[in-house]
Scaffold this motif. Structure first.
Motif, mmCIF file in Angstrom:
data_model
loop_
_atom_site.group_PDB
_atom_site.id
_atom_site.type_symbol
_atom_site.label_atom_id
_atom_site.label_comp_id
_atom_site.label_asym_id
_atom_site.label_seq_id
_atom_site.Cartn_x
_atom_site.Cartn_y
_atom_site.Cartn_z
ATOM 1 N N ASN A 597 -6.675 3.907 46.289
ATOM 2 C CA ASN A 597 -7.274 4.573 45.142
ATOM 3 C C ASN A 597 -8.518 3.803 44.720
ATOM 4 O O ASN A 597 -8.466 2.587 44.554
ATOM 5 N N ARG A 598 -9.616 4.494 44.573
ATOM 6 C CA ARG A 598 -10.843 3.804 44.161
ATOM 7 C C ARG A 598 -11.327 4.392 42.853
ATOM 8 O O ARG A 598 -11.271 5.602 42.638
ATOM 9 N N THR A 599 -11.788 3.518 41.973
ATOM 10 C CA THR A 599 -12.411 4.037 40.754
ATOM 11 C C THR A 599 -13.742 3.316 40.588
ATOM 12 O O THR A 599 -13.928 2.209 41.067
ATOM 13 N N PHE A 600 -14.642 3.984 39.894
ATOM 14 C CA PHE A 600 -15.912 3.338 39.610
ATOM 15 C C PHE A 600 -16.391 3.825 38.256
ATOM 16 O O PHE A 600 -15.960 4.857 37.757
ATOM 17 N N ASN A 602 -20.208 3.766 36.049
ATOM 18 C CA ASN A 602 -21.584 3.326 35.858
ATOM 19 C C ASN A 602 -22.033 3.807 34.495
ATOM 20 O O ASN A 602 -21.999 5.002 34.223
ATOM 21 N N PHE A 679 -10.781 8.184 34.424
ATOM 22 C CA PHE A 679 -11.418 8.384 35.709
ATOM 23 C C PHE A 679 -10.774 9.550 36.427
ATOM 24 O O PHE A 679 -9.566 9.662 36.497
ATOM 25 N N LYS A 682 -12.812 14.672 35.685
ATOM 26 C CA LYS A 682 -13.771 15.732 35.969
ATOM 27 C C LYS A 682 -13.699 16.238 37.407
ATOM 28 O O LYS A 682 -14.369 17.188 37.765
ATOM 29 N N TYR A 683 -12.878 15.588 38.233
ATOM 30 C CA TYR A 683 -12.803 16.019 39.627
ATOM 31 C C TYR A 683 -11.624 16.929 39.867
ATOM 32 O O TYR A 683 -10.539 16.709 39.340
ATOM 33 N N LEU B 35 -28.601 7.844 36.404
ATOM 34 C CA LEU B 35 -27.301 7.767 37.051
ATOM 35 C C LEU B 35 -27.173 8.884 38.065
ATOM 36 O O LEU B 35 -27.584 10.004 37.821
ATOM 37 N N LYS B 38 -21.782 10.850 41.302
ATOM 38 C CA LYS B 38 -21.085 10.585 42.559
ATOM 39 C C LYS B 38 -19.851 11.455 42.677
ATOM 40 O O LYS B 38 -19.234 11.835 41.683
ATOM 41 N N ASP B 40 -15.909 12.330 43.921
ATOM 42 C CA ASP B 40 -14.631 11.644 43.828
ATOM 43 C C ASP B 40 -14.420 10.801 45.089
ATOM 44 O O ASP B 40 -14.489 11.329 46.190
ATOM 45 N N PRO B 41 -14.173 9.508 44.920
ATOM 46 C CA PRO B 41 -13.975 8.682 46.119
ATOM 47 C C PRO B 41 -12.593 8.826 46.725
ATOM 48 O O PRO B 41 -12.345 8.318 47.810
ATOM 49 N N ASN B 42 -11.681 9.463 46.012
ATOM 50 C CA ASN B 42 -10.290 9.434 46.454
ATOM 51 C C ASN B 42 -9.836 10.680 47.188
ATOM 52 O O ASN B 42 -8.680 10.790 47.548
ATOM 53 N N SER B 45 -13.644 16.787 47.380
ATOM 54 C CA SER B 45 -13.844 17.456 46.103
ATOM 55 C C SER B 45 -14.135 18.920 46.337
ATOM 56 O O SER B 45 -14.764 19.311 47.309
ATOM 57 N N LEU B 46 -13.705 19.677 45.356
ATOM 58 C CA LEU B 46 -13.830 21.120 45.455
ATOM 59 C C LEU B 46 -15.284 21.538 45.580
ATOM 60 O O LEU B 46 -15.630 22.412 46.375
#
Lengths: 1026, 449
Positions: A597-600, A602, A679, A682-683, B35, B38, B40-42, B45-46
């Motif tokens: 699992n990654r979170t970021f 900024n 985190f 929004k995805y 900014l 980005k 979703d890194p996990n 994404s839709l």
């Protein structure tokens, strides 16, 4: 654009040129500054010509020499920890020796305001709580910083989540301020925003705690602020709400804790060595049930009912003789008190600290080291920490000052396996299943018997398992202060500040095949490896302009700047099952599962603040911060957080002539701050769903909210500060109201969308409260000095608007009592089932049974200096009201092992007793078990307490003795004894009223399910200063 | 002296103001306040999928659809199996199975309980994935037109199948069929829903006819023999045939069957399945339990299955004689449910055997009684039973057809549906006084319908 550039400097020049700098004659003044009590010279005292920027500092002998313009002026002498003094000087003065008095009540403390400025407490318009180094660690040794703060911050509820070594605290400033968002305050250490996450160790693979009524991991994690060394801290400022913290913008909704570490000093090296040795022991034992043969059989071999089959009767007979044999064995060889076995260890505690601080007028150094080694009260648990710090301050040139801090920490904690589970394996749960007549100890070959009544043998689990957390952390910060311009009226500075917080957290948990509960599993042997790497970087640039017109009418401080924060975290947890033999490596297994699992995050912020101080009488501050963040749905949008405040020092006004009131300040402050969305909110993430060797992705339960916004908090705070009787007493009074809107709430979606939930912004919640602080120096004589600090605070929360139906948050269902968020109710209300009479019927409904919020809290901090060399201090805290949900007692009851099972003093209402079918002859355990499913009121228990948090008695070797024995080499020796949590008085019926099974999860504090018990600690301390 | 000092100061100030300006301009020029949004890194994404999917990502979505079809089918089986009096799901920690589902005493089917909310949402999650597949195929630049049609055809067929399963739960309460966007379409009644599903299947069929020779994505072994557009479309028609008989359109059913994979001479078990495995990220068959497991956690055949079975019928293999009677909550059974014999046994979506039975049913309903008898005999003979010797009347043959469906499709979720569409729910056995046979589930409460 180019034209504008051209005009801008012209405009700036014109502004600067309007000041008139007139030069006159000048004269010199010199002298020595000493401490009024001890006569010791004070090094580094600041002497400033009032209303100018002309100033010098005293040297290592306390001497100063200043050139004053004009023919007369006022000199202000100020020094941290001492009360400032002013003197009129003229060409006639020549030599002026000054004695400064120690600021016992902290009247002249300086508190943080803005991102680059501090203000004298006398002028502050907010109630900012400060904790000095002495308050933090002067009485006794504390394991972590957040643990050391309890009872020292008015308005805060600080609670240990469990007694496990290595920390784990929940800090709530002025009530519950979020329901689904992040709940812990922002920690800033030397200008670096440090990470304070609680990262789970992945223990659910063994405990399956999240499989039952709650989906929280319940791993009892630590939180990362625990890594810092409390001995390094110079001061802590706590901004409790948006009115003070607005300048920190969208992260500041839960308050900001600003920590400054110690700096070097001018002069020869001052070496300070401290050693503490002590032990800890369990604070409160609950007792175990004393079984008789009768009660043992009734509990473990209950006879079958009337219609029993022959098979069932045979099984019963076998069980009966088994229990009998166990009991007879115990009668012969002795019963075993397993509470003592598990929690009875007296852990050895050792703390060694060394700090060296030295420097010249140009450069100062502070170096410190810590070696901490503390055993827990459960065998094989403990906490070790090694920390090394180097802080350097360097005056590069007349106008450039450089400040660097660096800190490396390595810690290891073994926390055992406690709290909730659904497999019977944690220490508490397996202990609850253990009666005093079984013998679970290993034989001489080290083989542990299987537990006859449970899936796990707690002694075996404790001795053979590993749950170790290792932290490697490096925090560094640098600050450059450049004086661009310094005239008699203007100072323009540019401050650039940056820092890095980098850590690796590794949790290694091994449950070997030999363990009883592993042997019966389909894949025996579990090895869990959790690896979290975290990197926070901050950068901040501020332009600061201080304007002091020569008329002395006012001071204007303006600051503007921008702030850049980046945080990245990567978590990889691997669970290996079906281990090979005694191997623990992850690949030595038949099946392995890995998750990542990654979170970021900024963030970019801009801010502007103006402080307008009219002769220390009217202090007006206004400012605004704008923040944008990658966490928001719209990353390009700035959210603005304004602030404004006014402080009026009535006592500085011309008309003021009340002799006994030295200072009276009225203040009002307003501010807004935010709380980022979690985190991922929004995805819309598709998760893996594989079939037939092909990789597939399928939507999950959550639909992302593209336009998610931060929560917003608006706070208004008002009050007054007064000091009396020649500054021998101060009174601080504050009223506040916080309103939180745009709360992050979860809404259930129509399932035909394919999704179950989405996060949205809505709803409104308020917290209202009062804080009162009284500081006294009642007795101040040569042989006896008493300083007392009493705080009182109260907070009430309410959910004003809730656009979704009432929902449960934190707990296991209404049958066992659970927190419920409901419009019109307190945010920390506890509801549960309870029978009520409705007309002719009695039905079981769900209703409010309690509230976790205390009625009020008080803290008492007293320091006594007796006969010049003895020092006694203690901190006590009284929390009145505030309920917990105690499920430990329930689990003991269901297993029939509660200490008071056979007593008859448990009472409940007639109605509940009637519905539950309680008979007059029933014992406590039976009564409470019958109430399960009828009423949850018995689990909602009053968690009020009076605690003696810290006590210390110290003796400082007198100077004459020191000189006689050591000559000039040793400047101070202090030794003494101290204790933590020595006395707890509470009606709460379990180990300690401070507990949280769900860790720092907002709203869900105070739920208890068999935690690592709390301890009291005793220390013997020695401190030597060279 | 004064003027020199003043001009020094002036110089200093001009210098400094330039410096300040430089700093500020420098910062804004550097764009450090900008900014980047980005992803979703996990996980995928839709947004990225809908706009710019690669061929591999589209394959992943399609596999996710195939995999998602299996989610919570055990709850579906409990629902239709218990109400249809086919199986008992005994689970001591879940009293609502033997309580609510059987209408014990005063209990009702609650509209906000997992037995309807979970399987309902699981099917719509697959429907959402199929809509994602359609959208990403449309907007992708990496698929040929034929491949796009293949994706549409696959998506529409599975979507129709998933909607049908939910309709069998809520029946006359209807379902939503238009859920393509977040702006949901209304609930439609059963008739309209069946019509919409049929149209969806027809659209999918015509897409498949233009889909070329291969799909752009792999299908698992559960689709062995059905993994090209040409063979997959016979699966589409098979589902369409089922929909037709549910809608009582028997003549249509006969026509549709001609384009399906019906094969009276072939293996009755030919068909499309959901497969299972213990591999990482995969799933095991959630309906599997040891048929002799202890009562507290077991799947048990309804006793009437054995008592009504004709002697010699080899479909006795679908149950297992337990060593001890399973009992819970006043119910009992001596035979364990044994249709799925291991944790990786596949679960059929539709089989040849059902198609033959559909043909038999359609023949009965369109007057071709001898044709129906011959189809029924195929089934009977395959299971060691002699030819049908009963009356050759419509009503007798319907009885026989329903009986053969009962045993052939035991444990595949058909009994309740069949008895309901023939208005025979009152013929299902009541085991305990006060029990009810429900007609349908309520619409799940979160639908706010």
């Amino acid at each position: 654009m180019k034209l504008k550039l051209f005009y801008f400097p012209i405009i700036v020049c014109l502004i600067l040129l309007t000041t008139t700098d007139i030069l006159h004659a000048q004269f010199k003044v010199n002298g020595t500054v000493t401490d009024s009590k001890s006569g010791e010279p004070l090094v580094g005292v600041s002497i400033v010509v009032k209303n100018t920027t002309i100033g010098v500092t005293t040297d290592t002998k306390g001497n100063y020499d200043i050139t004053v313009p004009g023919s007369q002026a006022t000199l202000t002498f100020s020094y941290v920890g001492y009360i400032s003094k002013e003197f009129q000087v003229s060409t006639q003065t020549g030599t002026l020796n000054v004695q400064l008095k120690e600021d016992v009540l902290g009247l002249q403390e300086v508190v943080v305001t803005g991102l680059a400025t501090s203000i004298k407490r006398q002028n502050a318009a907010n109630s900012v709580a400060t904790v000095s180094a002495k308050e933090l660690g002067g009485t006794t040794v504390n394991e972590t910083i957040d643990g050391a703060l309890y009872g020292k911050i008015s308005g805060a509820q600080i609670s240990a989540n469990s007694g496990a070594p290595g920390g784990g605290f929940t800090v709530n400033l002025r009530g519950v301020t979020t329901i689904n968002g992040a709940s812990q305050p922002l920690y800033v250490v030397d200008g670096v925003i440090v990470d304070n996450s609680s990262n789970s160790a992945g223990l659910n693979a063994v405990t399956a705690a999240a499989a039952g009524g709650s989906s929280s991991n319940q791993d009892n994690p630590t939180n990362r602020i625990a890594d810092l060394n409390p001995e390094d801290i110079q001061s802590i400022d706590v901004l409790k709400g948006a009115s003070a913290a607005a300048i920190y913008g969208a992260r500041a909704s839960n308050g900001v804790v600003i920590i400054k570490t110690k700096r070097g000093r001018i002069g020869a090296p001052k070496i300070s060595f401290s050693q503490s040795i002590g032990f800890n022991s369990i604070s409160k034992r609950l007792g175990v049930r004393q079984f008789t043969l009768e009660t043992a059989l009734a509990n473990y071999a209950p006879p079958p009912g009337a219609g029993a089959t022959p098979d069932e009767i045979a099984a019963y007979q076998a069980r009966k003789s088994f229990v009998e044999s166990l009991y007879n064995n115990a009668e012969q060889n002795g019963f075993i008190n397993y509470e003592n076995e598990m929690y009875g260890q007296k852990g050895l505690l050792s703390n060694s600290g060394l700090s060296v601080s030295w420097g010249t007028a140009k450069t100062q150094f502070f170096v410190s080291g810590l070696l901490k080694n503390e055993d827990g009260i459960i065998k094989h648990t403990g906490y070790e920490k090694q920390s090394l710090r180097a802080n350097i301050d360097h005056q590069v040139s007349k106008s450039i000052h450089l400040s660097v801090t660096s800190n490396y920490i390595h810690s290891t904690s073994d926390r055992g396996l406690t709290n909730n589970d659904n497999t019977g394996v944690t220490f508490g749960v397996s202990l609850a299943a253990t009666p005093n007549f079984v013998d679970l100890r290993p034989n001489q070959n080290g083989i542990y018997p299987d537990h006859p009544f449970n899936t796990a043998n707690p002694l075996q689990t404790r001795d053979l398992m590993t749950n170790q957390e290792t932290i490697d952390r490096f925090i560094a910060s640098g600050k450059v202060d450049i004086n661009l311009l310094q005239t008699n009226s203007h100072i323009v500075k540019v401050i650039a500040e940056g820092g890095v917080d980098n850590y690796t957290q590794q949790n290694k948990s091994v449950f070997p095949r030999r363990l009883q509960f592993e042997r019966i599993s389909a894949q025996p042997g579990t090895s869990i490896f959790n690896d979290v790497t975290n990197m926070n970087t901050n950068l901040r640039g501020v332009v600061l302009h201080t304007y002091n017109p020569p008329s002395g009418q006012f001071t204007l401080v303006s600051q503007a700047g921008l702030s850049i924060n980046n945080a990245d975290q990567n978590t990889i947890v691997s669970v290996a099952n079906n281990l090979i033999g005694v191997q623990t490596n992850l690949d030595q297994s038949a099946s392995i599962n890995t998750q990542q699992n990654r979170t970021f995050q900024n963030d970019r912020g801009i801010f502007l603040q103006e402080e307008f101080n009219v002769k220390d009488t009217y202090i007006l501050t206004a400012g605004v911060r704008g923040d944008k963040s990658s966490r928001n749905g719209n990353v390009d949008k700035f959210y603005f957080y304004p602030k404004a405040s006014l402080a009026v020092n009535l006592s500085n006004m011309k008309f003021w002539n009340v002799k006994d009131i030295n200072q009276l300040k009225l203040r009002i402050a307003f501010g807004q701050s935010g709380n980022f969305a979690n985190f991922g909110a929004k995805y819309t993430t598709l998760g893996p769903s594989n079939i037939g060797g092909n990789g597939g992705i399928l939507i999950g339960t959550t639909r992302g909210t593209e336009g998610i916004r931060p929560e917003q908090q608006t706070e208004i705070e008002t009050g007054f500060d007064a000091s009396f009787f020649d500054d021998r007493a101060t009174l601080e009074f504050t009223l506040y109201q916080k309103r939180i809107t745009d709360m992050l709430l979860n809404r259930e979606l129509e399932p035909s969308t394919g999704y179950q939930f989405e996060t949205f912004n809505g709803g409104e919640m308020t917290n209202r409260g009062i804080e009162v602080g009284l500081n006294l120096n009642p007795i101040s004589s040569a042989n006896f000095n008493w300083v007392s600090n009493i705080n009182f605070w109260k907070n009430t929360s309410k959910v004003n608007k809730l656009p979704v139906p009432a929902f449960r948050a934190g707990g296991f269902g209404a049958t066992l009592a659970i927190f419920q968020i409901e419009q019109g109710q307190s945010a920390s209300q506890i509801v549960g089932i309870d029978p009520v009479v409705q007309g002719p019927d009695t039905t079981i409904v769900t209703r409010k049974l309690g509230d976790h919020e205390p009625d009020f809290q008080m803290s008492f901090y007293n320091t006594f200096n007796i006969f010049k060399n003895w020092e006694v201090s203690f901190i006590a805290q009284w929390k009145k009201g505030g309920d917990n949900i105690n499920l430990s007692q329930l689990l003991f009851d269901l297993n029939g092992t509660t200490g008071d099972y056979d007593d008859t003093d448990f009472n409940t209402t007639e109605l509940r007793a009637a519905v539950a079918g309680i008979q007059p002859g029933d014992v406590n355990g039976v009564k409470r078990t019958k109430l399960l499913g009828v009423s949850a009121a018995q689990y909602v228990q009053d968690a009020s307490y009076f605690k003696l948090r810290e006590v210390g008695v110290y003796y400082n070797l007198p100077r004459t003795t020191l000189n006689k024995w050591f000559g000039d080499n040793v400047s101070a020796i202090r030794f003494g004894v101290s204790g933590n949590n020595l006395i707890t008085i509470s009606p709460y019926q379990s180990y300690d009223p401070e507990v949280s099974n769900f860790g720092t999860q907002p709203v869900a504090g105070g739920v208890e399910v068999l935690p690592y018990p709390a301890q009291r600690k005793f220390f013997f301390n020695v401190k030597i200063d060279f | 002296m004064k003027s020199r000092i003043v001009s020094d100061l002036l110089q200093q100030k001009i210098l400094l103001s330039f410096f300040i300006t430089l700093v500020i301009v420098g910062f804004s020029a550097c764009d450090i306040l900008n900014l980047k949004d980005k992803v979703d890194p996990n996980g995928p994404s839709l947004q990225a999928l809908s706009q710019n999917a690669t061929k591999d990502e589209i394959a992943n979505v399609a596999t996710g659809i195939e995999s998602g079809v299996r989610v919570d089918i055990n709850l579906y089986m409990v629902d239709v199996g218990m109400i249809g009096r086919e199986v008992y799901r005994f689970l001591a920690s879940e009293p609502r199975f033997t309580g609510d589902l059987l209408g014990k005493e005063n209990s009702v089917l609650d509209n906000n309980t997992f037995y309807i909310t979970r399987p309902w949402r699981a099917r719509y999650a697959v429907v959402r994935n199929t809509n994602i597949l359609v959208e990403s195929a449309q907007n992708s630049t990496e698929l040929t037109d034929n491949e796009k049609n293949g994706a549409y055809g696959f998506a529409k067929t599975i979507q129709a199948y998933q909607l049908l399963l939910n309709l069998t739960l809520t029946y006359d309460n209807g379902i939503r069929t238009d859920v393509a966007t977040d702006n949901l379409g209304p609930f439609v009644n059963r008739q309209t829903a069946l019509g919409n599903i049929a149209t969806l299947l027809d659209d999918g069929y015509s897409d498949l006819n233009n889909a070329g020779g291969a799909f752009a994505f792999p299908l698992s072994d559960g689709f062995a023999g059905f993994d090209t557009p040409a063979t997959f479309k016979t699966f589409n028609r098979a589902i369409a045939a089922r929909v037709a008989v549910y809608d009582a359109k028997y003549q249509d059913a006969l026509t549709i069957l001609n384009d399906s994979f019906i094969d009276p001479a072939g293996d009755l078990n030919t068909g499309v399945y959901s497969i299972f495995s213990t591999a990482s990220g995969d799933q095991i068959n959630p309906i599997y339990r040891n048929p002799d497991a202890q009562s507290g956690d077991s799947w048990v055949a309804h006793p009437s299955y054995i008592t009504d079975l004709e002697a010699g019928d080899d479909r006795i293999n679908k149950v297992f004689q337990r060593s001890q009677t399973a009992t819970l909550d006043g119910l009992g059974g001596d035979y364990g449910f044994y249709v799925y014999k291991t944790q990786t046994d596949p679960y059929p979506l539709i089989r040849n055997e059902e198609l033959i039975l559909i043909r038999a049913e359609s023949r009965i309903q369109t007057g071709d009684l001898p044709g129906a008898v011959s189809d029924l005999n195929i089934i009977r003979n395959a299971h060691n039973l002699p030819d049908y010797s009963g009356a050759q009347t419509e009503s007798a043959l319907i009885d026989e057809m329903l009986k053969q469906r009962r045993y052939s499709l035991f444990g595949e979720g058909h009994r309740w549906i069949d008895m309901r569409r023939y208005n025979r729910l009152n013929q299902l056995p009541i085991d305990r006084t006060g029990d009810n046979v429900w007609q349908q589930f309520p619409i799940p409460a979160p639908e706010n319908a």
